[in-house]
Motif scaffolding. Structure first.
Motif, PDB file in Angstrom:
ATOM      1  N   MET A 102       0.831  -1.204   0.000  1.00  0.00           N
ATOM      2  CA  MET A 102       0.000   0.000   0.000  1.00  0.00           C
ATOM      3  C   MET A 102       0.872   1.263   0.000  1.00  0.00           C
ATOM      4  N   PHE A 103       1.981   1.242   0.779  1.00  0.00           N
ATOM      5  CA  PHE A 103       2.894   2.387   0.819  1.00  0.00           C
ATOM      6  C   PHE A 103       3.529   2.619  -0.551  1.00  0.00           C
ATOM      7  N   ASP A 104       4.014   1.539  -1.172  1.00  0.00           N
ATOM      8  CA  ASP A 104       4.650   1.657  -2.493  1.00  0.00           C
ATOM      9  C   ASP A 104       3.670   2.183  -3.533  1.00  0.00           C
ATOM     10  N   GLN A 105       2.419   1.737  -3.441  1.00  0.00           N
ATOM     11  CA  GLN A 105       1.409   2.195  -4.391  1.00  0.00           C
ATOM     12  C   GLN A 105       1.166   3.700  -4.254  1.00  0.00           C
ATOM     13  N   ARG A 106       1.094   4.187  -3.004  1.00  0.00           N
ATOM     14  CA  ARG A 106       0.907   5.622  -2.775  1.00  0.00           C
ATOM     15  C   ARG A 106       2.118   6.419  -3.268  1.00  0.00           C
ATOM     16  N   GLN A 107       3.327   5.902  -3.014  1.00  0.00           N
ATOM     17  CA  GLN A 107       4.556   6.582  -3.431  1.00  0.00           C
ATOM     18  C   GLN A 107       4.604   6.717  -4.958  1.00  0.00           C
ATOM     19  N   LYS A 108       4.255   5.650  -5.649  1.00  0.00           N
ATOM     20  CA  LYS A 108       4.282   5.679  -7.113  1.00  0.00           C
ATOM     21  C   LYS A 108       3.287   6.689  -7.661  1.00  0.00           C
ATOM     22  N   GLN A 109       2.115   6.754  -7.036  1.00  0.00           N
ATOM     23  CA  GLN A 109       1.089   7.701  -7.477  1.00  0.00           C
ATOM     24  C   GLN A 109       1.558   9.145  -7.331  1.00  0.00           C
ATOM     25  N   MET A 110       2.428   9.397  -6.322  1.00  0.00           N
ATOM     26  CA  MET A 110       2.947  10.745  -6.092  1.00  0.00           C
ATOM     27  C   MET A 110       4.290  10.985  -6.770  1.00  0.00           C
ATOM     28  N   GLY A 111       4.789   9.986  -7.498  1.00  0.00           N
ATOM     29  CA  GLY A 111       6.063  10.133  -8.180  1.00  0.00           C
ATOM     30  C   GLY A 111       7.247  10.076  -7.235  1.00  0.00           C
ATOM     31  N   LEU A 112       7.081   9.418  -6.082  1.00  0.00           N
ATOM     32  CA  LEU A 112       8.135   9.318  -5.072  1.00  0.00           C
ATOM     33  C   LEU A 112       8.723   7.909  -5.058  1.00  0.00           C
ATOM     34  N   PRO A 113       9.941   7.748  -4.479  1.00  0.00           N
ATOM     35  CA  PRO A 113      10.583   6.429  -4.460  1.00  0.00           C
ATOM     36  C   PRO A 113       9.822   5.425  -3.599  1.00  0.00           C
ATOM     37  N   THR A 114       9.867   4.168  -4.010  1.00  0.00           N
ATOM     38  CA  THR A 114       9.224   3.100  -3.251  1.00  0.00           C
ATOM     39  C   THR A 114      10.096   2.720  -2.065  1.00  0.00           C
ATOM     40  N   SER A 115       9.604   1.851  -1.220  1.00  0.00           N
ATOM     41  CA  SER A 115      10.348   1.425  -0.028  1.00  0.00           C
ATOM     42  C   SER A 115      11.677   0.771  -0.400  1.00  0.00           C
ATOM     43  N   ASP A 116      11.693  -0.021  -1.464  1.00  0.00           N
ATOM     44  CA  ASP A 116      12.939  -0.659  -1.907  1.00  0.00           C
ATOM     45  C   ASP A 116      13.938   0.390  -2.395  1.00  0.00           C
ATOM     46  N   GLU A 117      13.438   1.369  -3.129  1.00  0.00           N
ATOM     47  CA  GLU A 117      14.313   2.426  -3.656  1.00  0.00           C
ATOM     48  C   GLU A 117      14.861   3.291  -2.524  1.00  0.00           C
ATOM     49  N   GLU A 158      19.538   4.696   1.079  1.00  0.00           N
ATOM     50  CA  GLU A 158      20.145   4.728   2.403  1.00  0.00           C
ATOM     51  C   GLU A 158      21.429   3.925   2.437  1.00  0.00           C
ATOM     52  N   LEU A 159      21.439   2.786   1.777  1.00  0.00           N
ATOM     53  CA  LEU A 159      22.647   1.956   1.714  1.00  0.00           C
ATOM     54  C   LEU A 159      23.763   2.683   0.976  1.00  0.00           C
ATOM     55  N   LEU A 160      23.412   3.381  -0.079  1.00  0.00           N
ATOM     56  CA  LEU A 160      24.407   4.137  -0.843  1.00  0.00           C
ATOM     57  C   LEU A 160      25.011   5.255   0.014  1.00  0.00           C
ATOM     58  N   LYS A 161      24.150   5.950   0.756  1.00  0.00           N
ATOM     59  CA  LYS A 161      24.646   7.023   1.628  1.00  0.00           C
ATOM     60  C   LYS A 161      25.614   6.476   2.665  1.00  0.00           C
ATOM     61  N   GLN A 162      25.261   5.322   3.240  1.00  0.00           N
ATOM     62  CA  GLN A 162      26.137   4.709   4.231  1.00  0.00           C
ATOM     63  C   GLN A 162      27.472   4.307   3.613  1.00  0.00           C
ATOM     64  N   PHE A 163      27.442   3.740   2.419  1.00  0.00           N
ATOM     65  CA  PHE A 163      28.656   3.305   1.744  1.00  0.00           C
ATOM     66  C   PHE A 163      29.543   4.498   1.409  1.00  0.00           C
ATOM     67  N   MET A 164      28.928   5.600   0.942  1.00  0.00           N
ATOM     68  CA  MET A 164      29.682   6.815   0.612  1.00  0.00           C
ATOM     69  C   MET A 164      30.302   7.425   1.864  1.00  0.00           C
ATOM     70  N   PRO A 224      29.940   9.245  -9.269  1.00  0.00           N
ATOM     71  CA  PRO A 224      29.324  10.145 -10.273  1.00  0.00           C
ATOM     72  C   PRO A 224      28.044  10.752  -9.742  1.00  0.00           C
ATOM     73  N   PRO A 225      27.694  11.935 -10.227  1.00  0.00           N
ATOM     74  CA  PRO A 225      26.436  12.564  -9.804  1.00  0.00           C
ATOM     75  C   PRO A 225      25.226  11.661 -10.083  1.00  0.00           C
ATOM     76  N   GLY A 226      24.342  11.600  -9.130  1.00  0.00           N
ATOM     77  CA  GLY A 226      23.137  10.781  -9.306  1.00  0.00           C
ATOM     78  C   GLY A 226      23.400   9.298  -9.216  1.00  0.00           C
ATOM     79  N   ALA A 227      24.522   8.918  -8.581  1.00  0.00           N
ATOM     80  CA  ALA A 227      24.852   7.489  -8.446  1.00  0.00           C
ATOM     81  C   ALA A 227      23.787   6.799  -7.611  1.00  0.00           C
ATOM     82  N   GLN A 228      23.476   5.582  -7.988  1.00  0.00           N
ATOM     83  CA  GLN A 228      22.462   4.801  -7.249  1.00  0.00           C
ATOM     84  C   GLN A 228      23.025   3.473  -6.858  1.00  0.00           C
ATOM     85  N   PHE A 229      22.556   2.956  -5.741  1.00  0.00           N
ATOM     86  CA  PHE A 229      22.983   1.659  -5.242  1.00  0.00           C
ATOM     87  C   PHE A 229      22.129   0.582  -5.886  1.00  0.00           C
TER      88      PHE A 229
END
Length: 228
Positions: A187-202, A207-213, A222-227
């Motif tokens: 339900m959370f992921d569905q609401r996030q997608k409807q608002m154009g926001l990242p899902t729980s997995d994303e 968060e993992l990328l921030k911790q690694f950095m 690189p700018p906009g790097a994703q985990f």
């Protein structure tokens, strides 16, 4: 004589050709007649099916039907029946006979209000009835097969369109913790997608990328790097 013989031979040939042509035409007529009969039968079946569908009624809010002297509703597991009786009626004056395949309800000494064969078998030991405010008989019937909707309470009664029946939404509080967590996440992921926001997995990947950095400040990303 030779000329006559040729003439007779020609006549015989024409007769033979005529017979063959006639036989071919007869077979063709038979095939066409069979096709027309099949088409007519198919059309009749479609018309009957359409008529049956048109005759089905829209279910009430309880997925049942409001009859002249009573109303009934259902879930996939149970059937409820409400039968009005005169104000001040005592339970000792009532008749409510629930059997595996039949139901009989009414006032003793009077013609029954409900009397007939149930649409499907029921679990008699799990069925109960009560008198509410001395004016309404409430009957709870437990279905034996709890995977399908009933089209009517009694066989022969007007039928509802079961495709328009609506199951009750499950309450999150009724679910086990694992299923509840999965439903809430969905339900959370569905609401996030409807608002154009990242899902729980994303969000978790970010968060993992921030911790690694943070743990590797000397590495260039690189700018906009994703985990991934």
């Amino acid at each position: 004589m030779a000329i006559l013989s040729d003439y007779e031979e020609d006549q015989q040939h024409q007769h033979s050709s005529s017979s063959s042509s006639s036989s071919f035409s007869s077979k063709k007529d038979i095939i066409l007649a069979e096709k027309e009969a099949d088409a007519t039968a198919k059309k009749a079946e479609e018309e009957e099916e359409k008529q049956q569908k048109e005759n089905k009624l829209v279910p009430n809010k309880d997925n049942g039907l409001d009859m002249e002297n009573y109303s009934w509703g259902q879930s996939l597991q149970e059937v409820t029946v409400n039968v009005p009786v005169p104000q001040g009626t005592k339970s000792s004056l009532l008749l409510c006979d629930i059997k595996t395949n039949s139901l009989k309800v009414g006032l003793k000494g009077q013609p029954p209000i409900i009397d007939g064969e149930l649409f499907k078998p029921v679990k008699v030991d799990d069925c109960i009835w009560s008198l509410e405010d001395k004016k309404m008989i409430n009957i709870l019937i437990c279905k034996r097969d709890q995977s399908e909707w009933w089209k009517s309470l009694l066989k022969g009664d007007p039928e509802i369109d079961t495709q328009k029946a609506e199951p009750e939404p499950s309450k999150l509080s009724d679910l086990d913790s694992e299923t509840r967590s999965a439903v809430e996440k969905m339900m959370f992921d569905q609401r996030q997608k409807q608002m154009g926001l990242p899902t729980s997995d994303e969000i978790q990947k970010q968060e993992l990328l921030k911790q690694f950095m943070a743990q590797n400040p000397n590495m260039k990303f690189p700018p906009g790097a994703q985990f991934m």
